[in-house]
Design an enzyme around this catalytic site. Sequence first.
Site, short mmCIF file in Angstrom:
data_model
loop_
_atom_site.label_atom_id
_atom_site.label_comp_id
_atom_site.label_asym_id
_atom_site.label_seq_id
_atom_site.Cartn_x
_atom_site.Cartn_y
_atom_site.Cartn_z
N SER A 142 15.97 84.88 26.26
CA SER A 142 14.75 84.86 25.46
C SER A 142 14.59 86.26 24.89
O SER A 142 15.23 87.22 25.38
CB SER A 142 13.57 84.55 26.40
OG SER A 142 12.34 84.89 25.80
N TYR A 155 8.92 85.36 34.41
CA TYR A 155 9.80 84.93 33.31
C TYR A 155 10.60 86.11 32.76
O TYR A 155 11.82 86.03 32.56
CB TYR A 155 8.92 84.32 32.22
CG TYR A 155 9.65 83.61 31.10
CD1 TYR A 155 10.16 82.32 31.28
CD2 TYR A 155 9.81 84.20 29.85
CE1 TYR A 155 10.80 81.64 30.25
CE2 TYR A 155 10.44 83.52 28.81
CZ TYR A 155 10.93 82.26 29.01
OH TYR A 155 11.55 81.59 27.98
P1 NAD Z 1 11.44 72.14 27.34
O1 NAD Z 1 10.30 72.07 28.30
O2 NAD Z 1 11.36 71.42 26.04
O3 NAD Z 1 12.78 71.65 28.07
C1 NAD Z 1 13.15 72.11 29.34
C2 NAD Z 1 14.03 71.07 30.01
O4 NAD Z 1 14.42 71.59 31.28
C3 NAD Z 1 13.30 69.74 30.27
O5 NAD Z 1 14.12 68.65 29.85
C4 NAD Z 1 13.12 69.74 31.80
O6 NAD Z 1 13.15 68.43 32.37
C5 NAD Z 1 14.33 70.55 32.23
N1 NAD Z 1 14.18 71.14 33.56
C6 NAD Z 1 13.09 71.79 34.07
N2 NAD Z 1 13.32 72.15 35.34
C7 NAD Z 1 14.59 71.74 35.63
C8 NAD Z 1 15.39 71.83 36.77
N3 NAD Z 1 14.95 72.42 37.91
N4 NAD Z 1 16.64 71.32 36.74
C9 NAD Z 1 17.09 70.71 35.60
N5 NAD Z 1 16.36 70.58 34.50
C10 NAD Z 1 15.12 71.09 34.51
O7 NAD Z 1 11.70 73.70 27.13
P2 NAD Z 1 12.48 74.53 26.01
O8 NAD Z 1 11.47 75.29 25.26
O9 NAD Z 1 13.46 73.69 25.30
O10 NAD Z 1 13.23 75.60 26.95
C11 NAD Z 1 14.61 75.57 27.20
C12 NAD Z 1 15.06 76.97 27.57
O11 NAD Z 1 14.82 77.85 26.47
C13 NAD Z 1 14.35 77.59 28.77
O12 NAD Z 1 15.27 78.31 29.56
C14 NAD Z 1 13.36 78.53 28.13
O13 NAD Z 1 13.00 79.59 28.98
C15 NAD Z 1 14.16 79.00 26.94
N6 NAD Z 1 13.38 79.57 25.87
C16 NAD Z 1 12.41 78.82 25.25
C17 NAD Z 1 11.68 79.39 24.23
C18 NAD Z 1 10.61 78.64 23.52
O14 NAD Z 1 9.83 79.29 22.79
N7 NAD Z 1 10.50 77.32 23.66
C19 NAD Z 1 11.92 80.72 23.83
C20 NAD Z 1 12.91 81.43 24.47
C21 NAD Z 1 13.64 80.84 25.49
#
Ligand code: NAD
Length: 260
Positions: A142, A155
């Site tokens: 991130s 985080y």
């Molecule tokens: P999201 O909530 O849309 O998807 C997350 C997925 O992870 C879900 O399908 C959930 O079921 C799964 N998950 C959660 N806990 C789990 C576990 N213990 N084992 C297996 N699966 C699990 O979130 P997103 O925004 O797509 O985030 C995905 C990644 O991107 C994360 O690592 C997040 O930190 C990172 N990220 C997101 C953003 C953002 O702004 N959305 C920015 C930077 C980084």
Amino acid sequence: MKLKDKVCIVTGAASGIGKQIALTYAREGGKVVIADINLQAAQAVVDEIQKAGGQAMAVTMDVTSESEVNAAVDKVVKAWGGVDVLVSNAGVQIVHPVEEFPFAEWKKMLAIHLDGAFLTTKACVPHMKASGRGGSIIYMGSVHSKEASVLKSAYVTAKHGLIGLCKTVSKEGGKHGIRANVICPGFVRTPLVDKQIPEQAKELGISEADVIAKVMLKETVDGEFTTVQDVAEVALLFAGFESNALTGQSLVVSHGWFMQ
Ligand code: NAD
């Protein structure tokens, strides 16, 4: 097709960023494994990929459980013969001021983001070595792998930690053709972010519109969210880049929020 018949495991691929990476890899010919704690949602992504003529399978995986991670990777290797790409993407967000952060929630955050990255890497590396083809390991970091924000101590700590894991895996994997990278997105409109908007409004005492404009997108060059496709294109670049030239590097994808 940049990933023709490559076996690609994407954790957290039932939603958001992981789902878009899975769809993009399938479009490029990859055999995509939707690994998620939510099997029903993972199966729905498989159905979507198969309907479009792609190859996909769903596996249940809680990335914090060593036995579940190992069982899922074994299942993939039995079905498809190896692992070429791992995207360690599963993640959640929990926000509190540091002095109010419940220890159990701190540990949960580190378990999902860091233990999950470690366990999936540990399970996949032997197969990447055994095939003789090496592979690509991509960690979903991130902007918070580089920069901090209030309320996000767990985080930010976890996302910074992924950079260290990536660099180490790059050094250990180099002679086996195993590359590692971190993608560092800015804010992307997914369920993870949608949940934070009212939470941050409450914690910071401002409106939800101000959370978006004055907190999340304030430093971008265009006031725009990063998109899931922005991130998926970078995940495709790293997965398909078959030399060690980029290994160990992290790339920020944030519409100019954070510039290195
Ligand atoms: P999201 O909530 O849309 O998807 C997350 C997925 O992870 C879900 O399908 C959930 O079921 C799964 N998950 C959660 N806990 C789990 C576990 N213990 N084992 C297996 N699966 C699990 O979130 P997103 O925004 O797509 O985030 C995905 C990644 O991107 C994360 O690592 C997040 O930190 C990172 N990220 C997101 C953003 C953002 O702004 N959305 C920015 C930077 C980084």
